[in-house]
Design an enzyme around this catalytic site. Structure first.
Site, short mmCIF file in Angstrom:
data_model
loop_
_atom_site.label_atom_id
_atom_site.label_comp_id
_atom_site.label_asym_id
_atom_site.label_seq_id
_atom_site.Cartn_x
_atom_site.Cartn_y
_atom_site.Cartn_z
N ARG I 88 1.17 7.72 -36.32
CA ARG I 88 3.03 8.04 -35.81
C ARG I 88 3.30 8.31 -36.83
O ARG I 88 4.41 8.94 -36.74
CB ARG I 88 2.96 6.40 -34.69
N GLU I 91 2.73 12.28 -37.83
CA GLU I 91 3.31 13.34 -37.15
C GLU I 91 4.82 12.28 -37.38
O GLU I 91 5.27 13.70 -37.22
CB GLU I 91 3.76 12.34 -35.69
N SER I 114 12.99 8.76 -54.07
CA SER I 114 12.15 8.54 -54.60
C SER I 114 11.08 7.52 -54.05
O SER I 114 11.54 6.85 -53.40
CB SER I 114 12.15 7.92 -56.15
#
Lengths: 147, 147, 147, 147, 147, 147, 147, 147, 147, 147
Positions: I88, I91, I114
């Site tokens: 997830r 995604e 960063s």
């Protein structure tokens, strides 16, 4: 049959136990840090004399010197390296690769920088906003030619 | 809508027509060769003032300066670059990447060389056995820390 | 802006129309077949003089000679080539690559055969059981060395 | 059950211990260096007689000769080889593959160079600017035909 | 410049318009269905005479015959084919490939079935539980040999 | 727990020791060569009765028969097979796959050749210019339908 | 030449303009929603009669009906789908694929669920904690058999 | 330290030895076949009570129950599954994935079918032309929303 | 030689045996949960003092503390993670990555967040419709600059 | 037919011309910056009312509002993103993904953070050593359960 991977493990174990750094090993062997480190990691070979010094210094078995002086097969398993320290270099290749090519061509004509007739230094450069890693690479220019 | 790729093509066309090299463009713009070249190839952006100088020098339309100063999306289409000049750098990453990491850690502690707070020069160094390409890269050391 | 791909299409069209082979082009240009063919396919560059001869011979526009003499970006789109004629060479690399490396090392020491300081001939050799394709490649040996 | 990989390790160990090169092994076996080396690396098979000679010469167990004469499954694990010595050949395939195809077609008609009815020699050629690796490959031309 | 892909589109358009099947085209050309279809899809070439018949039959421009007789570059873009009709063959290669190799070796010795000196028929075979697709492939055995 | 891979190794060891071929095993088991070989390589399962005959014939432990009759997971590790004998089949899939699809559709309507309700024979066919490998595959046609 | 992709665009444009849903199209055509939608997206074909109804209903040109009834090449460009709605199904294949195989084997013997002799419904099922998507797939069991 | 993979092997060994099917295990545990099978294969976890029943039923060591109730890392090693039984489901995802998405959106609005709040049944449905595998999946609809 | 992977296994075993959670370990060590967990999984290193506390708390051998304080090589083996909990996040990177880049640029100018000078908290936030996972990441903005 | 990609280009052109930022667009639309930006980039959809406001504000054609409110197919073309700003997030997923999973499980039980019932803010946080990018993500916890 002792392999380069076995010897790398022995060297890492000796380093951990004795608290010795790469710089000390390189000094003992009489070669640069980058080259000696890469040879210890199995990516380059040492001449027998240098290999012998290294093995004596770290107290490794004599066969380790033979293994260190054998020609390595350079294998890098990750097409895209994941460790951030190494990935950044991959990123520099992607971001600046074409500019590098343009400038090599402008300065030298068509050709490449050799990765074989090649050396590299890594230096720590003090800087007020935070120290910097300086990498100096030098490779022979190899020109394309027609035939 | 004019894209960075369109501007790169315009710059290449102007270079071919006028016979101008990257060094001349960089000098006109007042920045280093590597940086200006990479901006012209769409991998970095120029400040509006620098972009304006470049566009004037090459005789490009004013919108090109706007495009040159927009922030680029850095896309490199080939996971493994195929052009030999660029591949050699990929090879150096593979062959010396772990040694680089070892030495950065030894000299600085755990961390990386930044690829953002970063600069690079490419020089031609005369050598009796054939001139050499010298690359000097400098990146800020960024330490890992716990929290 | 005329590209190398445009010029390759022009050359193929001229070849189809005039019924000219690569050998004739190479002879006109005064270089080997392999090199001239690869330059026409956009994988190498011709010196301006040679490019001019080629363009005159095939009746192409003058800009084509400029394009042929520009330094190419060597891009091969298929990681594993699918055309059987080219795949067989990939297969030879896979099947005999390690043996090649072993013998180069034994005959020369650690190092590689250059693919830049390199030439190649392709010959038809008559044979009673079916003619044979003979490929002769020659590349400078580049030794690894320590530093 | 002894595998080809086991036998390769045995051969490498014997070479390291006895200081024997591939040339000496090939001479003893009575076949070419390239073929014998590739068979020892598990990419080709030896006839029982040749396998027997090799096993005797290196002092390996008799089962090793059976294994050397079994038909190998040719497996190359890296789609793009990473060792520079082998990669250069992959690069040549990419850079010159289409030119090779063009010239084979022009000289022979549509078809391919066989990688099965195939042989190869690797020679060291002295050269004043640095010795060269010469590779001579010969493969039967196999024509496409309609049916 | 007309390409093989253009000609394939022309042939599909003519088939759609005239309601002609591959069998009729193959019969007109005087070659097998598989071969003619693959040539129309750009994966094989027709001799000029056969190409001429095809072009006349479908009412295509004369240049199409030249294109059909040019030697194709066989490019398959999907490493793993997704269309179920083609994937099943890929699956058969995976499931039965090693068994195929074992039996070819047992029946012929070490070697391969040629994919160049090769032909194939596809037949509809009536069967009470549902008709079957029969594929008959024949390829010359090519033996490995030592040298 | 004995695996299919263990049993494959046992069968290969027995074959090496006894000098038995796949044809003899298939005859003993009473099934075709292709199917029995693929079951021994772990890509299909044998009914218990057939598995028992095989185990008796080769002198394997009784558990091997249980393992041979278990349903296999068909795993092929190489997306593109590298062994030349198997690769050629992959190449045929790529070169002729679309033609195969066209002809199946023309002869049967939209659908596929099943790879499950499927059988295959591999024959040696004598030929004056060199014997040929003949492969006959038969798979049930499975039509697409609307719902 | 009108392609399936062209027709998909026409259908989407008609849907957007007329505000018609897939359910209405499916009802008009007289087939299930899933099948009609997949045919409109180019992954299945409609019989000419059904294609005609669809084309009339949406006011598309007559050639669109011909295209809708041609046999499609099923191409899915993303090896791992990225749209979350489709990825979840890929994830289910990965997480439950082996369990599915185990249970099909236990209930039916060795074999597979056909993806050709196959149908699917997608339903909205009311549920107090949030409505649920119900998918019902049915595929003919195809048994493996020995030969 | 006992792993989920170890426990899967123990369960398979117990099943082979005792001749127990997944249905019997599921009934003993009091959960559905699909869920219990997937937990035994290491893709889901059982509550301690259920894990205890399973371990007792199969006669496994007590630590196995602890392992079965630990949260798994769902790892599927093959991007494209090769076993035909599982591949067909991958194929369905590719062929019908976009149609599925279209219909979920039409019936529910923008969103997805959850693969977490999810269940599945696999049934054998008798059919005169050959029994069918019926799969019923149910997942909560999760709507996208703006914020 | 004890590796980071060995230590991770020891920590998991101790956690299973003693029933200790990550929160308790983090509290003992005096650092955040995310950082300590990632160090225990081999993706970060602990300072010797923190490593010592951890080893004492869990009753591990002293060498484990040395290993925990060594600099790790961050290797993630799956290019696309398959575990749903981790996927997830992948995604989210794909769906919101470009929006993230746009907004960072708008708020800060050209540059990046960063991943080294970086920290992260994971919190459970009660919510009436179901509790939520809250992730708070903070990374130093690193600006691009010209040179 | 106007596509989401067309609308994204229109929005970028309007932004360049009018000098409007994402924040202003989001404020006008009345939703968060992250969501509106992602919708403008084609990764989410706007409700018709919000889409109308956006189109009015930027002076786009009315059809653009229809397109913005259509449900998108979320496609991310690069498996590993190359732009450094986005790659860092991919790196965080790799480096901290397993730690994230461990802590979600410890705090919530087995399950995942939803990427659908999800929101995100991106803030600039002043810091004396350099301002920081703060990302706050919140997703509903979705528990696995047995059935």
């Amino acid at each position: 049959m002792m392999t380069k991977s076995d010897v790398t493990t022995m060297i890492r174990a000796a380093k951990r136990e004795k608290g010795i750094g790469w710089a000390a090993i390189a000094e003992e062997v009489g070669l640069s840090e980058v080259f000696v480190t890469s040879a210890c990691l199995g990516m380059n070979s040492l001449l027998p004399d240098a290999a012998g010094k290294l093995v004596d210094f770290l107290g490794l078995p004599a066969e380790a010197a033979v293994v260190l002086s054998e020609y390595p097969t350079k294998t890098f398993a990750q097409t895209v390296p994941t460790d951030p320290c190494i990935y950044r270099w991959y990123e520099i290749t992607g971001v600046f690769g074409e500019a590098f090519k343009e400038l090599v061509q402008e300065k030298f004509g068509d050709g490449i920088m050799s990765a074989i007739d090649f050396d590299m230094q890594i230096n720590r450069v003090a800087h007020e906003k935070g120290d910097r890693v300086e990498v100096v690479m030098s490779g022979k220019f190899l020109p394309y030619k027609s035939w």
